[in-house]
Design a protein around this motif. Sequence first.
Motif, PDB file in Angstrom:
ATOM      1  N   LEU A 100       0.833  -1.202   0.000  1.00  0.00           N
ATOM      2  CA  LEU A 100       0.000   0.000   0.000  1.00  0.00           C
ATOM      3  C   LEU A 100       0.872   1.257   0.000  1.00  0.00           C
ATOM      4  O   LEU A 100       0.619   2.205  -0.752  1.00  0.00           O
ATOM      5  N   GLU A 101       1.892   1.266   0.827  1.00  0.00           N
ATOM      6  CA  GLU A 101       2.786   2.433   0.876  1.00  0.00           C
ATOM      7  C   GLU A 101       3.496   2.647  -0.455  1.00  0.00           C
ATOM      8  O   GLU A 101       3.682   3.776  -0.905  1.00  0.00           O
ATOM      9  N   GLU A 102       3.873   1.547  -1.105  1.00  0.00           N
ATOM     10  CA  GLU A 102       4.519   1.660  -2.401  1.00  0.00           C
ATOM     11  C   GLU A 102       3.537   2.174  -3.455  1.00  0.00           C
ATOM     12  O   GLU A 102       3.919   2.928  -4.364  1.00  0.00           O
ATOM     13  N   ALA A 103       2.269   1.785  -3.345  1.00  0.00           N
ATOM     14  CA  ALA A 103       1.261   2.283  -4.280  1.00  0.00           C
ATOM     15  C   ALA A 103       1.158   3.799  -4.210  1.00  0.00           C
ATOM     16  O   ALA A 103       1.075   4.485  -5.235  1.00  0.00           O
ATOM     17  N   VAL A 104       1.181   4.335  -3.007  1.00  0.00           N
ATOM     18  CA  VAL A 104       1.102   5.782  -2.838  1.00  0.00           C
ATOM     19  C   VAL A 104       2.298   6.455  -3.497  1.00  0.00           C
ATOM     20  O   VAL A 104       2.161   7.442  -4.232  1.00  0.00           O
ATOM     21  N   ALA A 133      -8.481   4.307  -9.066  1.00  0.00           N
ATOM     22  CA  ALA A 133      -9.631   3.912  -8.242  1.00  0.00           C
ATOM     23  C   ALA A 133      -9.475   2.494  -7.715  1.00  0.00           C
ATOM     24  O   ALA A 133      -9.873   2.188  -6.586  1.00  0.00           O
ATOM     25  N   ALA A 134      -8.875   1.599  -8.521  1.00  0.00           N
ATOM     26  CA  ALA A 134      -8.742   0.207  -8.091  1.00  0.00           C
ATOM     27  C   ALA A 134      -7.834   0.058  -6.873  1.00  0.00           C
ATOM     28  O   ALA A 134      -8.214  -0.603  -5.896  1.00  0.00           O
ATOM     29  N   PRO A 135      -6.632   0.641  -6.867  1.00  0.00           N
ATOM     30  CA  PRO A 135      -5.824   0.527  -5.654  1.00  0.00           C
ATOM     31  C   PRO A 135      -6.459   1.198  -4.440  1.00  0.00           C
ATOM     32  O   PRO A 135      -6.241   0.756  -3.307  1.00  0.00           O
ATOM     33  N   LEU A 136      -7.253   2.231  -4.654  1.00  0.00           N
ATOM     34  CA  LEU A 136      -7.918   2.852  -3.515  1.00  0.00           C
ATOM     35  C   LEU A 136      -8.949   1.898  -2.915  1.00  0.00           C
ATOM     36  O   LEU A 136      -9.035   1.738  -1.696  1.00  0.00           O
ATOM     37  N   ARG A 137      -9.727   1.250  -3.772  1.00  0.00           N
ATOM     38  CA  ARG A 137     -10.665   0.252  -3.263  1.00  0.00           C
ATOM     39  C   ARG A 137      -9.919  -0.874  -2.560  1.00  0.00           C
ATOM     40  O   ARG A 137     -10.348  -1.392  -1.528  1.00  0.00           O
ATOM     41  N   ALA A 138      -8.781  -1.255  -3.147  1.00  0.00           N
ATOM     42  CA  ALA A 138      -7.990  -2.326  -2.534  1.00  0.00           C
ATOM     43  C   ALA A 138      -7.495  -1.922  -1.160  1.00  0.00           C
ATOM     44  O   ALA A 138      -7.467  -2.736  -0.231  1.00  0.00           O
ATOM     45  N   ALA A 139      -7.108  -0.665  -1.017  1.00  0.00           N
ATOM     46  CA  ALA A 139      -6.600  -0.191   0.273  1.00  0.00           C
ATOM     47  C   ALA A 139      -7.668  -0.314   1.352  1.00  0.00           C
ATOM     48  O   ALA A 139      -7.398  -0.782   2.467  1.00  0.00           O
ATOM     49  N   TYR A 140      -8.877   0.085   1.036  1.00  0.00           N
ATOM     50  CA  TYR A 140      -9.940   0.014   2.031  1.00  0.00           C
ATOM     51  C   TYR A 140     -10.415  -1.424   2.246  1.00  0.00           C
ATOM     52  O   TYR A 140     -10.917  -1.767   3.315  1.00  0.00           O
ATOM     53  N   ALA A 141     -10.224  -2.279   1.247  1.00  0.00           N
ATOM     54  CA  ALA A 141     -10.499  -3.695   1.462  1.00  0.00           C
ATOM     55  C   ALA A 141      -9.506  -4.288   2.461  1.00  0.00           C
ATOM     56  O   ALA A 141      -9.859  -5.120   3.297  1.00  0.00           O
ATOM     57  N   LEU A 142      -8.251  -3.846   2.395  1.00  0.00           N
ATOM     58  CA  LEU A 142      -7.264  -4.301   3.370  1.00  0.00           C
ATOM     59  C   LEU A 142      -7.668  -3.882   4.779  1.00  0.00           C
ATOM     60  O   LEU A 142      -7.580  -4.670   5.727  1.00  0.00           O
ATOM     61  N   LEU A 143      -8.111  -2.653   4.927  1.00  0.00           N
ATOM     62  CA  LEU A 143      -8.555  -2.200   6.239  1.00  0.00           C
ATOM     63  C   LEU A 143      -9.761  -3.000   6.709  1.00  0.00           C
ATOM     64  O   LEU A 143      -9.882  -3.325   7.889  1.00  0.00           O
ATOM     65  N   ASP A 144     -10.645  -3.283   5.781  1.00  0.00           N
ATOM     66  CA  ASP A 144     -11.859  -4.016   6.132  1.00  0.00           C
ATOM     67  C   ASP A 144     -11.530  -5.428   6.609  1.00  0.00           C
ATOM     68  O   ASP A 144     -12.215  -5.982   7.463  1.00  0.00           O
TER      69      ASP A 144
END
Length: 462
Positions: free
Chosen positions: A171-175, A195-206
């Motif tokens: 995630l940090e590398e994506a940013v 948009a896809a990595p952003l959704r992925a980021a919140y899926a990780l949190l979820d």
Amino acid sequence: MTSSKVTSSQPCRPPRPNLAFRRLRGPRSPAEFAAEVRRAAREIGEQVSCDARYVGRVEAGEIRCPNYAYERVFLHMFPGRTLADLGFAPRSSVRGRGARTTTSAPAPAPTGDPDGRHHDHEESDVLRRAFMTGGSATVATASLGPLALAPDASAARRPARRAGSSEAGALEEAVRRIRLLDDRHGADGLYRRAAAPLRAAYALLDAGATRQTTADRLHAGAGELAISVGWLAHDSGRFDDARSHYAEALATARVSDDAGLEAHAFCNTAFLARDTGRPREAVRAAQAAQRIARPLGSARLMSLLALREAGGWAGLADRTGCVQALARAQALFERGPSPADPEWMTFYGEAELEGLEAQCWSALGDWPRAARHARRAAHLQDPHFTRNIALYTAELADDLARGGHPDEAAQAGLRVLELLGQVQSSRIQTMLAGTARVLLPHRHASGVSDFLGRCGGLLRAG
């Protein structure tokens, strides 16, 4: 997830009216205010079923702290304020830390609260975005990909596993990679792919994390990614989307008690407010950011935030306020870098300082001074930041055109047009179109006709 309206935990305590919230409603009826709440929710992609009864329960003190969905909406409606400013109790006083680790199934409504079931479906974690269609931590990590810009995954839902340090690192590398590509190429071609990595980021949190330190990294990374995607929306002219993403980041910061992320979210919110004609909001957001950032120990961060405030004062035509904020920004900048400077501030050097000051003087109508700073900004900028070179040169072209130097303005405009082969930024294109319109009466001046001819498409689009 358990309900946030825990009224049964202290049955002997009578509710205390929420007078602060009542003052914010003002002369509007509860039904009118509820309609505004629903409208604000739609602006940020949230879903709430607010009605007059809910507003009445808040004002009566029956709802001591709103659920996460309403929290996001209220903070969006009243930028710069905290839940305490809105008259609510701290979340820790109405629900224990253990609530964070409960299952996703909603708990029954508290005894005596017949309306609880109506609102339980809104009790979604602030990190569960409305447009997120699902996906496990495994799918999320894959979506971040080597370039952090993989197409959206359409895999079916799988059982989620808790995220670990490798997912946080991805995630940090994506940013970092999204910021790098934006620096070089601008926002227009990146926004929808991000948009896809952003959704992925919140899926990780979820999905949750194996350790608290990992959870903290995930919150920070998701928030920073939301800001980065918000900036891509901002720079490509999608202002409503940008506002939503910045609000998402702000909510994430507050949930995780991350002052650095909160200051960053307010910083970008101030910039967006200035660019969308809300200068007073820009001042308030920048001042809120400075209050939050002061204990962090970064003079460079405080310098940038002072510049954000200066931009708001310039938009209000308050020359004194602007000059004072610019002086603070310069003095803080001269203290130099420090280990406390956030990683995202790598773009902020002398060139950006000059560029933002140029924008302030331009807003105040001092074209010669604005052009002087814009010229310095373009000259000082590191060649890596192609988008910023184009931006500062576009600012220079506009200041020269409005200051009565059409030939020099056309030359600067032509340099920007050359850079637009590498940079896709609706903001820069809009600036050039405005410059071209200013130069139309001077079409016979040296170089102006060539510039106008090459700007024909931009003029038609504008």
